[in-house]
Scaffold this motif. Structure first.
Motif: not given
Length: 906
Positions: A37-45, A51-52, A212-215, A461-462
């Protein structure tokens, strides 16, 4: 048939030992839940933020020039491949009635970059419409309100209607809007106005997007490397443009001067002609006067004399007027000459580049998520280690308990593989359920909880949930090693034994005298039950070590959780007061005495300001070895006395005071850590003009927030070959309210001599906010560590009881009361708990230091500070769980079937 019967027996075992099955599953669940859970927190955030920002098309680079930007600058950038360039205008307006500062930005509905996100209303459609910062809506502004922006020199109109509230990717953090050169010096809200309202003939900024930095995510090292490469290309492309722009500015400024010079030349010629005419008229009058003198006395001579005298007086007045005009022309000539000198002294404009990852809000968010990731690299791993250790112990004990059953099955002809299936199934089922539930629950809940607390701080927010599959794989391997590995290790041992040997109980460990028995004054005073408990403790050393490690690990985790919060909070108390004694820094536009006099007068009139000192402050680019370069300010004090009055510098990790160096620079602790610097190392410093200077590190100073190079006036003048000219002031003030701080900033900026006012309260606020953002992490760690401690204590007690069931039944048969039987077990638990708590305190301290080392940033280092409350909380919770387990144990021991237990080996 045989296999079916064995399968039923296996399922019956699962049902009968559901308590142990659930405890194993729960331990694995908790370990995986926190770790994954904590290892997934930073990548998710980070993924969600990226993305936003990508959706709102935040520019990769913002270009600003000290002389404004033109279409030629835009054209140069557009020639580059894979770039999109859009211009923009920026103004600042101070509403003196409301004491609020607005940052005004241009809005063009055709622009693709820096897209606004609507919170309410709609985007501007007419010239007199604007959209306002969503933050302002919470402050009372409403749709339809009129907003007056009185900047007649810069805007075509001053009355606007609020038609929407928006969020901008340029302003990610909700609490901060940056500084402003007007009003109180701090932006309260941003405003977007239709582009056609701006009168300026040059742009304030050019926004550039690199396709070139889009991805590439903004927080990745690849992005940082490639955007730095693009910035270097931009600098190279714009280098000749800088001098071309200087000539344009000079040429434009020279035009009115040349026109004025032409008018002045005409006026001078006219003045010369008038002077000649006046001289001729004067000579004629003098000739007439001489002729009149030859006339005989009489009325005619007298009248002629009076007329000539009148004419001479008029000529004198005309001469005086011409002399005055001549003086004015000379003054005008001097003014034009001074203006020409200023134009000649103009320097080439500087181009300033700000990348996406340098945006204040984006940077603070990346720093925060990096800290969370740093914590995830330490805390959950240790947590998971404790969980795996207890799982290993529990599964080992389970197989050992069933050795008689294994012997019977071997005697009946079951193969080793068939016998193993039951235990492999048991371990695998508990492990798989724990891993699956822990992964799903952890990955879907912890990032959501953390993001929930960050919503009020940032515009993201998302949340897009992501699974850290590497962490899942690591957890799966570790869990199967702890559970299935334990089963296989013990099975290999047991299955090699003969059935006859397995059918007999293991011989109990021989009793031995313990060290305490040799201390007769103490041993003789112990009761029988106490002596038995102490002998059992040292008789079963592996059980004692396992119990102490388990309890110490959980206690250490709780200490580290609270200690982490204590350490983060302590930065403010350690930095501001003991080290930094000033409350504000005022940067001036120039080093002229008149500027200091105006500013000094304002400060002298303010009763809250009681001491100031002049310093020199210059940002420099610092390079060392292969480390990434950093922009670090050089702070030069006029004297040792001034330095010690405003800043305490002690040698790193000591209380030894440092003197201002004569042979190098003092560096602050965060800079030393981030660039791997030590006393004697060489640094390359580059100023804004591109000049390089090599200096040595004289010493490292205790410092927690901020990077500085600090040196003496003498070293600066000698090494940099420049005279010491202060350009900033440090202020000591009494405690001020926010209103008083704004009033002081406003008064200073109103002089037009001050470029920036920085108050320490702003730094303190940001530091507190960062600490508060991590509070939820601390709470999660403490709660889950407490839950693990409870399960660990229960499991260890359960193992203890199952190992000694015959022993406990025997003492019950001998007439021991229920309370005495309970204390027979609990007394050992109490000793294990006390020892575990003490060892856990040490583990907690070490673990806290290790975590702080992981979360340290380029600008901040954290001291290890663990307050007594942290130890009391961790110890208290562990004791509470021991009491809970004691109560559960007491009721369980009352239900022991003594006869079944005593004949279990028959």
């Amino acid at each position: 048939m045989k296999q079916s019967t064995y399968l039923k027996a296996s399922l019956r075992e699962l049902k009968q030992s559901k308590g142990r099955f659930l405890s194993i599953m729960l331990i694995i669940f908790l370990g995986v839940f926190l770790f994954v859970g904590v290892k997934a927190a930073a990548p998710s955030l980070q993924y969600s933020a990226n993305q936003q920002l990508s959706h709102q098309q935040l520019a990769d680079i913002q270009l600003i020039s000290t002389a404004g930007l033109t279409k030629k600058d835009e054209k140069i950038l557009n020639k580059m491949t894979d770039v999109l360039v859009e211009p923009g205008y920026i103004l600042y307006y101070a509403d003196t009635k409301k004491n609020q500062v607005f940052e005004l930005l241009s809005y063009n509905q055709e622009d693709q970059l820096n897209q606004l996100s609507l919170v309410a209303g709609h985007l501007p459609k007419a010239a007199d419409e604007l959209v306002l910062d969503a933050k302002a809506q919470k402050a009372g502004y409403q749709l339809g309100d009129r907003l007056t922006i009185d900047l007649t020199d810069d805007l075509k109109q001053k009355n606007y209607r609020i038609v929407g509230f928006v969020q901008s990717p340029l302003f990610v953090a909700n609490s901060e809007r940056g500084s402003a050169p007007v009003g109180n010096g701090s932006v309260d809200y941003f405003v977007y106005l239709p582009e056609e309202n701006f009168k300026a003939d040059v742009y304030s900024a050019l926004y550039l997007q690199d396709r070139q930095l889009a991805d590439l995510p903004v927080y990745s090292k690849d992005y940082q490397k490639k955007v730095e490469k693009r910035v270097k290309q931009l600098k190279k492309a714009l280098q000749p443009r800088s001098f071309e722009r200087l000539n344009e500015i000079k040429s434009k400024a020279q035009q009115p001067i040349e026109q004025a010079k032409a008018k002045l030349a005409i006026a001078k010629q006219q003045l010369t002609n008038a002077q000649q005419q006046l001289t001729q008229a004067s000579e004629q009058l003098k000739q007439q006067q001489a002729q009149v003198q030859l006339l005989p006395e009489g009325v005619q001579k007298q009248a002629a004399t009076e007329q000539i005298t009148t004419n001479l007086a008029q000529l004198a007045q005309q001469q005086q007027a011409l002399t005055q005009q001549q003086a004015e022309l000379q003054a005008n000539e001097q003014t034009l000459a001074a203006q020409q000198s200023k134009i000649a002294a103009l320097k080439a404009p500087k181009y300033l580049f700000y990348t996406k990852d340098e945006n204040a809000g984006v940077k603070s968010y990346i720093d925060l998520t990096t800290q969370i990731d740093g914590i995830a690299n330490v805390f959950p791993v240790f947590f998971f280690f404790i969980a795996a250790l207890i799982t290993f112990s529990t599964m080992t004990r389970m197989v050992e308990e069933n050795r008689r059953e294994i012997g019977i099955l071997k005697a009946l002809g079951y193969s080793k593989l068939a016998i193993s299936k039951k235990y492999v199934l048991y371990a695998s089922l508990a492990t798989i359920i724990g891993i699956v539930l822990g992964t799903i629950a952890g990955s879907n809940s912890l990032p959501l909880v953390i993001n929930l607390f960050l919503k009020s701080t940032y515009i993201f927010n998302h949340l897009h949930l992501t699974y850290d599959w590497l962490a899942v794989i690591q957890a799966t391997i570790a869990c199967f090693f702890a559970s299935l590995g334990a089963v296989l290790i013990v099975l290999v041992q047991e299955l090699h034994a003969k059935p006859a040997s397995l059918l007999l109980p293991k011989a109990p460990k021989p009793g031995k005298r313990i060290l305490l028995e040799y201390i007769q004054p103490i041993w003789s005073k112990l009761s029988f039950n106490q002596k038995v408990s102490y002998r059992n403790i040292f008789r079963y050393k592996s059980r004692m070590i396992m119990a102490i490690i388990g309890i110490a690990g959980c206690t250490g985790l709780m200490v580290a959780g609270v200690g982490l919060k204590n350490s983060l909070e302590s930065v403010i108390d350690r930095q501001f007061g003991p080290i930094v004694h000033y409350q504000g820094l005022v940067a001036l536009n120039d080093s002229e005495k008149q500027s200091f006099q105006e500013v000094d007068q304002i400060l002298a009139d303010n009763k809250k300001v009681h001491e100031t000192t002049q310093v020199y402050l210059q940002p420099l680019e610092v390079k060392h070895a292969d480390e990434a370069s950093q922009s670090v300010p050089l702070l030069v004090f006029n004297s040792q006395k001034a330095q010690r009055s405003f800043l305490t510098l002690n040698r790193l990790n000591t209380t030894q005071a440092l003197d201002l160096p004569q042979d190098g620079v003092i560096i602050t602790q965060p800079l030393a850590k981030s660039m791997q610097l030590a006393k004697g190392d060489s640094l390359t410093l580059t100023n804004s003009e591109g000049q390089d200077f090599s200096v040595k590190v004289s010493a490292e100073a205790n410092y927690y927030v901020g990077n500085y190079l600090i040196t003496s006036k003498q070293f600066y003048q000698k090494h940099f070959a420049k005279s010491y000219q202060p350009n900033a002031l440090l202020l000591k003030t009494q405690t001020m309210s926010k209103k008083q701080e704004k009033q002081l900033s406003k008064a200073l900026l109103a002089t037009n001599k001050v470029s920036n006012v920085t108050l320490i309260t702003g730094q303190i606020h940001l530091q507190k906010q960062m600490t508060e953002n991590l509070d939820i992490i601390v709470i999660i760690f403490v709660v889950l560590s407490g839950m693990l401690a409870l399960v660990v204590l229960y499991n260890l007690t359960n193992i203890n009881i199952s190992e000694r069931i015959r022993e406990l039944s025997t003492i019950k048969v001998l007439g021991f009361f229920n309370r005495e039987v309970t204390m027979y077990i609990v007394r050992e638990n109490i000793i294990f708990t006390v020892l575990g708590i003490l060892v856990g305190y040490g583990i907690g301290y070490i673990l806290t230091g290790f975590i702080l080392n992981q979360v340290a940033m380029n600008q901040v280092v954290f001291p290890i500070v663990i307050k007594p409350l942290a130890y009391l909380l961790a110890g208290g919770m562990t004791i509470l769980f021991t009491v809970i387990v004691m109560m559960i144990t007491h009721f369980r021991l009352q239900r022991i079937n003594m006869i079944d237990a005593l004949k279990s080996n028959e």
